[in-house]
Design a protein around this motif. Structure first.
Motif, PDB file in Angstrom:
ATOM      1  N   UNK A  51      -9.588  11.175  16.770  1.00  0.00           N
ATOM      2  CA  UNK A  51      -8.172  11.265  16.401  1.00  0.00           C
ATOM      3  C   UNK A  51      -7.673   9.940  15.844  1.00  0.00           C
ATOM      4  N   UNK A  52      -8.048   8.848  16.492  1.00  0.00           N
ATOM      5  CA  UNK A  52      -7.616   7.533  16.007  1.00  0.00           C
ATOM      6  C   UNK A  52      -8.290   7.196  14.681  1.00  0.00           C
ATOM      7  N   UNK A  53      -9.552   7.549  14.543  1.00  0.00           N
ATOM      8  CA  UNK A  53     -10.247   7.310  13.278  1.00  0.00           C
ATOM      9  C   UNK A  53      -9.551   8.066  12.144  1.00  0.00           C
ATOM     10  N   UNK A  54      -9.216   9.314  12.397  1.00  0.00           N
ATOM     11  CA  UNK A  54      -8.547  10.114  11.369  1.00  0.00           C
ATOM     12  C   UNK A  54      -7.168   9.553  11.047  1.00  0.00           C
ATOM     13  N   UNK A  55      -6.438   9.118  12.064  1.00  0.00           N
ATOM     14  CA  UNK A  55      -5.091   8.572  11.854  1.00  0.00           C
ATOM     15  C   UNK A  55      -5.138   7.319  10.981  1.00  0.00           C
ATOM     16  N   UNK A  56      -6.075   6.415  11.276  1.00  0.00           N
ATOM     17  CA  UNK A  56      -6.178   5.189  10.483  1.00  0.00           C
ATOM     18  C   UNK A  56      -6.675   5.487   9.077  1.00  0.00           C
ATOM     19  N   UNK A  57      -7.614   6.406   8.938  1.00  0.00           N
ATOM     20  CA  UNK A  57      -8.113   6.768   7.608  1.00  0.00           C
ATOM     21  C   UNK A  57      -7.012   7.414   6.767  1.00  0.00           C
ATOM     22  N   UNK A  58      -6.213   8.252   7.395  1.00  0.00           N
ATOM     23  CA  UNK A  58      -5.125   8.923   6.676  1.00  0.00           C
ATOM     24  C   UNK A  58      -4.105   7.921   6.154  1.00  0.00           C
ATOM     25  N   UNK A  64      -1.111   3.198   2.126  1.00  0.00           N
ATOM     26  CA  UNK A  64      -1.649   2.193   1.195  1.00  0.00           C
ATOM     27  C   UNK A  64      -1.724   2.691  -0.243  1.00  0.00           C
ATOM     28  N   UNK A  65      -1.767   4.002  -0.424  1.00  0.00           N
ATOM     29  CA  UNK A  65      -1.720   4.544  -1.775  1.00  0.00           C
ATOM     30  C   UNK A  65      -3.044   4.939  -2.379  1.00  0.00           C
ATOM     31  N   UNK A  66      -4.147   4.827  -1.630  1.00  0.00           N
ATOM     32  CA  UNK A  66      -5.406   5.330  -2.167  1.00  0.00           C
ATOM     33  C   UNK A  66      -5.299   6.836  -2.377  1.00  0.00           C
ATOM     34  N   UNK A  67      -5.934   7.321  -3.438  1.00  0.00           N
ATOM     35  CA  UNK A  67      -5.849   8.747  -3.757  1.00  0.00           C
ATOM     36  C   UNK A  67      -7.012   9.522  -3.127  1.00  0.00           C
ATOM     37  N   UNK A  68      -7.407   9.075  -1.962  1.00  0.00           N
ATOM     38  CA  UNK A  68      -8.420   9.745  -1.148  1.00  0.00           C
ATOM     39  C   UNK A  68      -8.267   9.255   0.285  1.00  0.00           C
ATOM     40  N   UNK A  69      -8.984   9.884   1.191  1.00  0.00           N
ATOM     41  CA  UNK A  69      -9.135   9.341   2.540  1.00  0.00           C
ATOM     42  C   UNK A  69     -10.610   9.053   2.762  1.00  0.00           C
ATOM     43  N   UNK A  70     -10.871   8.039   3.591  1.00  0.00           N
ATOM     44  CA  UNK A  70     -12.269   7.614   3.759  1.00  0.00           C
ATOM     45  C   UNK A  70     -12.506   7.141   5.194  1.00  0.00           C
ATOM     46  N   UNK A  71     -13.576   7.607   5.799  1.00  0.00           N
ATOM     47  CA  UNK A  71     -14.019   7.131   7.096  1.00  0.00           C
ATOM     48  C   UNK A  71     -15.550   7.159   7.110  1.00  0.00           C
ATOM     49  N   UNK A  72     -16.182   6.456   8.070  1.00  0.00           N
ATOM     50  CA  UNK A  72     -15.631   5.631   9.138  1.00  0.00           C
ATOM     51  C   UNK A  72     -15.323   4.225   8.626  1.00  0.00           C
ATOM     52  N   UNK A  73     -15.185   3.271   9.566  1.00  0.00           N
ATOM     53  CA  UNK A  73     -14.808   1.909   9.195  1.00  0.00           C
ATOM     54  C   UNK A  73     -15.921   0.902   9.452  1.00  0.00           C
ATOM     55  N   UNK A  74     -17.072   1.361   9.924  1.00  0.00           N
ATOM     56  CA  UNK A  74     -18.156   0.426  10.237  1.00  0.00           C
ATOM     57  C   UNK A  74     -19.486   0.988   9.759  1.00  0.00           C
ATOM     58  N   UNK A  75     -20.537   0.193   9.912  1.00  0.00           N
ATOM     59  CA  UNK A  75     -21.857   0.560   9.389  1.00  0.00           C
ATOM     60  C   UNK A  75     -22.883   0.814  10.503  1.00  0.00           C
ATOM     61  N   UNK A  76     -22.421   0.970  11.734  1.00  0.00           N
ATOM     62  CA  UNK A  76     -23.367   1.048  12.849  1.00  0.00           C
ATOM     63  C   UNK A  76     -23.550   2.443  13.428  1.00  0.00           C
ATOM     64  N   UNK A  77     -22.950   3.459  12.812  1.00  0.00           N
ATOM     65  CA  UNK A  77     -22.969   4.806  13.402  1.00  0.00           C
ATOM     66  C   UNK A  77     -24.397   5.315  13.578  1.00  0.00           C
ATOM     67  N   UNK A  78     -25.159   5.372  12.493  1.00  0.00           N
ATOM     68  CA  UNK A  78     -26.537   5.850  12.600  1.00  0.00           C
ATOM     69  C   UNK A  78     -27.440   4.832  13.275  1.00  0.00           C
TER      70      UNK A  78
END
Length: 341
Positions: A51-58, A64-78
């Motif tokens: 939920x927090x990841x989605x909220x910050x990505x949204x 901020x005005x980006x014409x997309x949404x993007x997650x996650x915020x780090x490179x360690x998931x996999x």
């Protein structure tokens, strides 16, 4: 009113089809301290809670005005899912690897794609966040999900020192490791697309010429990219930090729709190399310009990208968490000004 939705504009820009004006997006990380404060979704919690990841990505789209949404915020998931030990980081430091499983060459044989790859504590959060985001933005706004690529994962699972040394002394060991990791990337990327992502960004800077030679890239990494692009059923973008110029020609034939480039790559020269085979995303400097300069400098650099023929205007890499919000908003203002003339 444009006849193009943001999603349609984004897709057409990646496919080389007609659109009205260059999209302004980020295919790399978008979390900043100001957006965290406005949403109450702070790191490190926003890296571990859907939920927090989605909220910050949204917020990257709505504020901020980006014409997309993007997650996650780090490179360690996999990396964590596949055996690395990860520190969760802090409010302005992304999670990072502190220990890795492949200390010796023989350890590579123990790396396999887990049966529960998609149920891990890290992958499940991102998958859930993507589904939440798609539910919020619907079919009008593109959802982009990031996946670290096989070279980047190999450098984490073996440590950078082993990764570089084995590439020279025992390239077959690195190739074996990257082969397994490619299968993990494919499975995870397809799951992200099934849960609602419209495109995936494969982040693989450790395959670039700043780290390994172009010959090593073509021999050991390029075939894996071809496999990834064949087997992932959706729009695919590659992001490579550093000066990727020396490998742009083969990259254009890998099967990606887009390549995200840093400011070290000249847009007009890159366009000459890739032609219409792939479409370029970038490349306003996130560190030299977006982080440290004012809005006028951001707009000047953004307009230069547009004049040089960039297909999607974006930061050249992930945003630094201290990036001023007004500088991010200046990207959209620059595009709108440019296309209103």
């Amino acid at each position: 009113m444009s006849k193009f939705t943001l999603k349609k504009r984004f897709e057409n820009a990646l496919k080389g089809e007609a659109f009205d004006m260059v999209p302004v997006c980020s295919v790399t990380q978008t979390g900043t301290l100001e957006l965290m404060g406005m949403t109450g979704a702070y790191w490190p919690q926003a890296n571990y809670n859907a939920e927090k990841m989605a909220s910050l990505a949204l917020a990257g789209y709505e504020i901020a005005g980006f014409e997309n949404v993007r997650c996650p915020f780090c490179t360690t998931v996999l990396a964590e899912t596949l055996g690395c030990t990860v520190d969760e980081g802090s409010i302005d430091i992304q999670p990072y690897v502190t220990d890795f499983p492949c200390k010796k060459k023989k350890d590579v044989r123990d790396i396999a794609v887990p049966d529960l790859l998609l149920e891990s504590r890290r992958t499940s959060v991102v998958l859930d966040a993507v589904e939440i985001l798609k539910g919020k933005v619907g079919e009008d706004v593109p959802v982009v999900a990031g996946v670290v690529g096989p070279a980047g994962l190999a450098s984490m699972l073996a440590g950078m020192k082993n990764y570089l040394m084995w590439f020279v002394t025992n390239p077959e060991v690195v190739e074996e490791l990257m082969g397994v990791l490619t299968d993990a990337c494919i499975r995870y990327a397809n799951a992200l697309l099934e849960r609602g992502a419209d495109a995936v960004t494969l982040i693989d800077s450790e395959a670039g010429p700043d780290i390994i030679s172009p010959q090593m890239f073509e021999t050991s990494v390029f075939p894996l990219y071809r496999k990834f692009c064949r087997e992932v059923k959706g729009l695919k973008i590659l992001h490579m930090c550093g000066d990727a110029t020396a490998v742009l020609d083969p990259l254009a034939d890998a099967g990606f729709e887009g390549i995200s480039i840093e400011e070290k790559v000249g847009v007009s020269f890159a366009k000459e190399i890739v032609g219409n085979r792939v479409h370029l995303i970038g490349n306003v400097s996130p560190s030299d310009t977006l982080l440290t300069k004012g809005t006028d400098a951001v707009m000047i650099e953004a307009v230069a990208c547009l004049e040089d023929g960039i297909d999607i205007l974006a930061p050249g890499c992930g945003l630094a968490p201290h990036t001023p919000l007004e500088n991010i908003k200046a990207l959209l203002r620059a595009r709108n000004t440019y296309f209103s003339q």
